[in-house]
Design an enzyme around this catalytic site. Structure first.
Site, PDB file in Angstrom:
ATOM      1  N   HIS A 194       0.857  -1.184   0.000  1.00 50.42           N
ATOM      2  CA  HIS A 194       0.000   0.000   0.000  1.00 50.42           C
ATOM      3  C   HIS A 194       0.888   1.227   0.000  1.00 50.42           C
ATOM      4  O   HIS A 194       1.931   1.230   0.645  1.00 50.42           O
ATOM      5  CB  HIS A 194      -0.902   0.001   1.252  1.00 50.42           C
ATOM      6  CG  HIS A 194      -2.065   0.906   1.120  1.00 50.42           C
ATOM      7  ND1 HIS A 194      -1.978   2.249   1.371  1.00 50.42           N
ATOM      8  CD2 HIS A 194      -3.336   0.670   0.735  1.00 50.42           C
ATOM      9  CE1 HIS A 194      -3.160   2.795   1.149  1.00 50.42           C
ATOM     10  NE2 HIS A 194      -3.999   1.869   0.760  1.00 50.42           N
TER      11      HIS A 194
ATOM     12  N   ASP B 223      -7.970  -5.501   0.262  1.00 53.32           N
ATOM     13  CA  ASP B 223      -8.484  -6.361  -0.805  1.00 53.32           C
ATOM     14  C   ASP B 223      -8.066  -7.816  -0.671  1.00 53.32           C
ATOM     15  O   ASP B 223      -8.569  -8.665  -1.409  1.00 53.32           O
ATOM     16  CB  ASP B 223      -7.991  -5.836  -2.161  1.00 53.32           C
ATOM     17  CG  ASP B 223      -8.662  -4.531  -2.513  1.00 53.32           C
ATOM     18  OD1 ASP B 223      -9.847  -4.390  -2.186  1.00 53.32           O
ATOM     19  OD2 ASP B 223      -8.001  -3.656  -3.088  1.00 53.32           O
TER      20      ASP B 223
HETATM   21  N1  ACO Z   1       4.128  -7.661  -4.758  1.00 51.73           N
HETATM   22  C1  ACO Z   1       5.476  -7.652  -4.919  1.00 51.73           C
HETATM   23  N2  ACO Z   1       6.254  -6.570  -4.777  1.00 51.73           N
HETATM   24  C2  ACO Z   1       5.644  -5.407  -4.481  1.00 51.73           C
HETATM   25  C3  ACO Z   1       4.248  -5.329  -4.290  1.00 51.73           C
HETATM   26  C4  ACO Z   1       3.482  -6.497  -4.429  1.00 51.73           C
HETATM   27  N3  ACO Z   1       2.174  -6.481  -4.258  1.00 51.73           N
HETATM   28  N4  ACO Z   1       3.914  -4.065  -3.997  1.00 51.73           N
HETATM   29  C5  ACO Z   1       5.046  -3.367  -4.011  1.00 51.73           C
HETATM   30  N5  ACO Z   1       6.105  -4.180  -4.310  1.00 51.73           N
HETATM   31  C6  ACO Z   1       7.514  -3.800  -4.356  1.00 51.73           C
HETATM   32  C7  ACO Z   1       7.842  -3.013  -5.626  1.00 51.73           C
HETATM   33  O1  ACO Z   1       8.236  -3.862  -6.688  1.00 51.73           O
HETATM   34  C8  ACO Z   1       8.950  -2.119  -5.142  1.00 51.73           C
HETATM   35  O2  ACO Z   1      10.122  -2.891  -5.052  1.00 51.73           O
HETATM   36  P1  ACO Z   1      11.583  -2.210  -5.314  1.00 51.73           P
HETATM   37  O3  ACO Z   1      11.761  -1.229  -4.175  1.00 51.73           O
HETATM   38  O4  ACO Z   1      12.523  -3.358  -5.284  1.00 51.73           O
HETATM   39  O5  ACO Z   1      11.487  -1.536  -6.647  1.00 51.73           O
HETATM   40  C9  ACO Z   1       8.548  -1.777  -3.702  1.00 51.73           C
HETATM   41  O6  ACO Z   1       7.745  -2.896  -3.267  1.00 51.73           O
HETATM   42  C10 ACO Z   1       7.728  -0.490  -3.602  1.00 51.73           C
HETATM   43  O7  ACO Z   1       6.584  -0.621  -4.439  1.00 51.73           O
HETATM   44  P2  ACO Z   1       5.943   0.527  -5.308  1.00 51.73           P
HETATM   45  O8  ACO Z   1       5.257  -0.083  -6.499  1.00 51.73           O
HETATM   46  O9  ACO Z   1       6.926   1.612  -5.549  1.00 51.73           O
HETATM   47  O10 ACO Z   1       4.858   1.049  -4.271  1.00 51.73           O
HETATM   48  P3  ACO Z   1       3.677   2.046  -4.590  1.00 51.73           P
HETATM   49  O11 ACO Z   1       3.411   2.779  -3.341  1.00 51.73           O
HETATM   50  O12 ACO Z   1       3.939   2.844  -5.836  1.00 51.73           O
HETATM   51  O13 ACO Z   1       2.455   1.071  -4.957  1.00 51.73           O
HETATM   52  C11 ACO Z   1       0.649  -0.411  -4.689  1.00 51.73           C
HETATM   53  C12 ACO Z   1       1.490   0.675  -4.029  1.00 51.73           C
HETATM   54  C13 ACO Z   1       0.145   0.073  -6.064  1.00 51.73           C
HETATM   55  C14 ACO Z   1      -0.585  -0.664  -3.819  1.00 51.73           C
HETATM   56  C15 ACO Z   1       1.511  -1.690  -4.828  1.00 51.73           C
HETATM   57  O14 ACO Z   1       1.928  -2.147  -3.555  1.00 51.73           O
HETATM   58  C16 ACO Z   1       0.780  -2.795  -5.571  1.00 51.73           C
HETATM   59  O15 ACO Z   1       0.810  -2.834  -6.814  1.00 51.73           O
HETATM   60  N6  ACO Z   1       0.104  -3.751  -4.825  1.00 51.73           N
HETATM   61  C17 ACO Z   1      -0.659  -4.786  -5.465  1.00 51.73           C
HETATM   62  C18 ACO Z   1      -1.977  -4.220  -5.984  1.00 51.73           C
HETATM   63  C19 ACO Z   1      -2.941  -3.944  -4.845  1.00 51.73           C
HETATM   64  O16 ACO Z   1      -3.148  -4.771  -3.962  1.00 51.73           O
HETATM   65  N7  ACO Z   1      -3.588  -2.771  -4.928  1.00 51.73           N
HETATM   66  C20 ACO Z   1      -4.586  -2.385  -3.938  1.00 51.73           C
HETATM   67  C21 ACO Z   1      -4.105  -1.248  -3.091  1.00 51.73           C
HETATM   68  S1  ACO Z   1      -5.228  -0.909  -1.812  1.00 51.73           S
HETATM   69  C22 ACO Z   1      -6.517  -0.168  -2.547  1.00 51.73           C
HETATM   70  O17 ACO Z   1      -6.456   0.464  -3.568  1.00 51.73           O
HETATM   71  C23 ACO Z   1      -7.766  -0.335  -1.897  1.00 51.73           C
END
Ligand code: ACO
Length: 433
Positions: free
Chosen positions: A310, A367
């Site tokens: 998140h 979720d």
């Molecule tokens: N699985 C694996 N790795 C992940 C995940 C994940 N679900 N989420 C983040 N990471 C990793 C990224 O690859 C990144 O790694 P790095 O530092 O080696 O490059 C690091 O964690 C940071 O992630 P970002 O994508 O920069 O985080 P951001 O804050 O931009 O994205 C998000 C947040 C979109 C929620 C992301 O965690 C994600 O895609 N999660 C899965 C989708 C999801 O569950 N969305 C629902 C969010 S809650 C809602 O909207 C109600």
């Protein structure tokens, strides 16, 4: 930190040999921001923050989140307290009007929702135009926008009485439109709402009753779905709410702003994640994976562990905690044994102890378990994000109201750093390579 000439706290910024004082703004929970609203006029510089991870776009008194501590409060009330004692309809009032309703207010609010639950009869013909393969989120956003055509007198949010009617119409009708679009997608006859049913029971009635037979409701399922709505009701400046505020900042009407929110919510990185989680769990199940291959793929970044991570929470999402418990209770009550729940629990257990996830502070979000509840209630997969949209409507409306009432509100219009070609000349077609 220094102070401004009138003794308020300020940050100092040195640029090109000049010092700029930037006021510090402090919120009621101690979160601090550097106010850069004078930066460009005074210095010529702008700030760059792709994805807005460090940017406060507004001041708001609706919802508070402390992502480090895993805290979520609606109008100051902790989400776990609301989950235990309140209902979605009451929480909607709280979010929009800023206080818990007294007995009369609650009765009037519920009556108003009941009064406005029917969509205009002509709206039913709009549903005919969609192919049966249409995603319900496409139908929902289109129909919310289309419904503004039927209420031309309710286009501005400035008049409080008009706003009240608009707000209850939208909260009530989003549920009716959602159920109608599901019925359409299954080739089933439309079921009209019943005045005697409360909000969530009415939704289930419109989804699952038949003209010849009423749907038999389990109170535990109704309560669980009501809770899912409530837990989604607001979450400060997430992608869809920020979208609603952006559209509202141009003084667009409430229906147009909410329709834009539905579109923003649809993406799999936002509201679409609940559908993506179930698809992921099903794929793991079908592949016979115990979850370890998937975790490895997520670490290699070839797949993403949906329902994990998140932007704001760097701790367990408090909504996920509540939903996980509700999920366990509901499945037990309904005597359902869902293999996908077992996979979800195994995945969570493996991920929260794995260095990759620990280092990045990735925990289950709201979720991760909500889809299992919806599946147990009988909600089809393609409707999961629609459920989120129904739940989020009060938050969008509260934010719309806040922006319309704020004397400081300006049209949202960010700047950019241009990285394209410098001045270039037009080449006539016959001289181009
Ligand atoms: N699985 C694996 N790795 C992940 C995940 C994940 N679900 N989420 C983040 N990471 C990793 C990224 O690859 C990144 O790694 P790095 O530092 O080696 O490059 C690091 O964690 C940071 O992630 P970002 O994508 O920069 O985080 P951001 O804050 O931009 O994205 C998000 C947040 C979109 C929620 C992301 O965690 C994600 O895609 N999660 C899965 C989708 C999801 O569950 N969305 C629902 C969010 S809650 C809602 O909207 C109600």
């Amino acid at each position: 930190m220094s102070t401004t000439h009138d003794n308020n706290p300020a940050a100092k910024l040195e640029l090109d040999g000049k010092t700029y004082e930037l006021p510090i703004i402090e919120g009621t929970e101690g979160e601090r921001a550097i106010d850069i609203s004078r930066l460009r006029p005074d210095s010529g510089y702008i700030t760059l923050d792709e994805g807005y991870g460090n940017t406060g776009s507004c001041k708001s008194s609706i919802t508070f989140i402390d992502g480090e501590k895993g805290i979520l409060r609606y109008r100051g009330i902790p989400i776990d307290e609301l989950a235990e004692k309140s209902t979605f309809v009451e929480a909607a009032f709280l979010l929009i009007y800023g206080h818990l309703p007294n007995r009369t207010e609650l009765r009037n609010w519920s009556d108003s929702l009941a009064e406005h639950q029917m969509v205009h009869e002509n709206m039913r013909f709009h549903f005919e135009g969609f192919p049966v393969t249409a995603h319900p989120m496409a139908i929902l956003s289109s129909m919310i926008n289309a419904s503004s055509c039927y209420y031309p007198g309710l286009m501005t949010g400035q008049n409080p009485t008009r706003f009240d009617v608009q707000a209850s119409r939208l909260i009530s009708q989003v549920r009716t439109i959602a159920a109608f679009s599901y019925r359409k997608s299954r080739g089933l006859p439309t079921i009209y709402p019943k005045k005697a049913y409360k909000y969530t029971a009415n939704f289930l009635h419109m989804m699952f009753s038949m003209p010849y037979e009423d749907y038999e409701m389990d109170p535990a399922a109704v309560r669980a779905l009501d809770l899912v709505f409530m837990l989604h009701a607001d979450h400060e400046q997430n992608c869809s709410t920020a979208t609603v505020r952006t559209v509202a900042s141009s003084k667009a009407n409430l229906f147009a702003s909410a329709a834009a929110g539905v579109c923003a919510l649809w993406g799999p990185l936002h509201g679409g994640a609940n559908q993506a989680v179930l698809e992921m769990l099903q794929a793991i199940h079908d592949e016979g994976d115990d979850g370890s291959k998937f975790i490895q793929a997520a670490k290699n970044k070839t797949r993403r562990l949906m329902g994990f991570g998140h932007r704001v929470y760097k701790n367990y999402d408090p909504r996920a905690k509540i939903i996980k418990k509700t999920c366990d209770d509901l499945l037990e009550k309904l005597s359902i044994s869902d293999p996908l729940l077992d996979i979800a629990k195994r995945l969570e257990e493996a991920a929260i102890h794995d260095e990759y996830f620990v280092e990045r502070k990735l925990y289950p979000n709201v979720d991760f378990y909500s889809g299992i509840i919806m599946r147990a209630v009988g909600i089809p997969l393609e409707m999961f994000t629609v459920i989120f949209a129904i739940g989020r409507m009060p938050g969008w409306i509260a934010n719309y109201k806040e922006i319309m009432e704020s004397p400081d509100s300006r049209i949202c219009r960010p700047r950019q750093i241009y990285t394209g070609k410098e001045i270039n000349s037009y080449i006539p077609l016959d001289q181009r390579a």
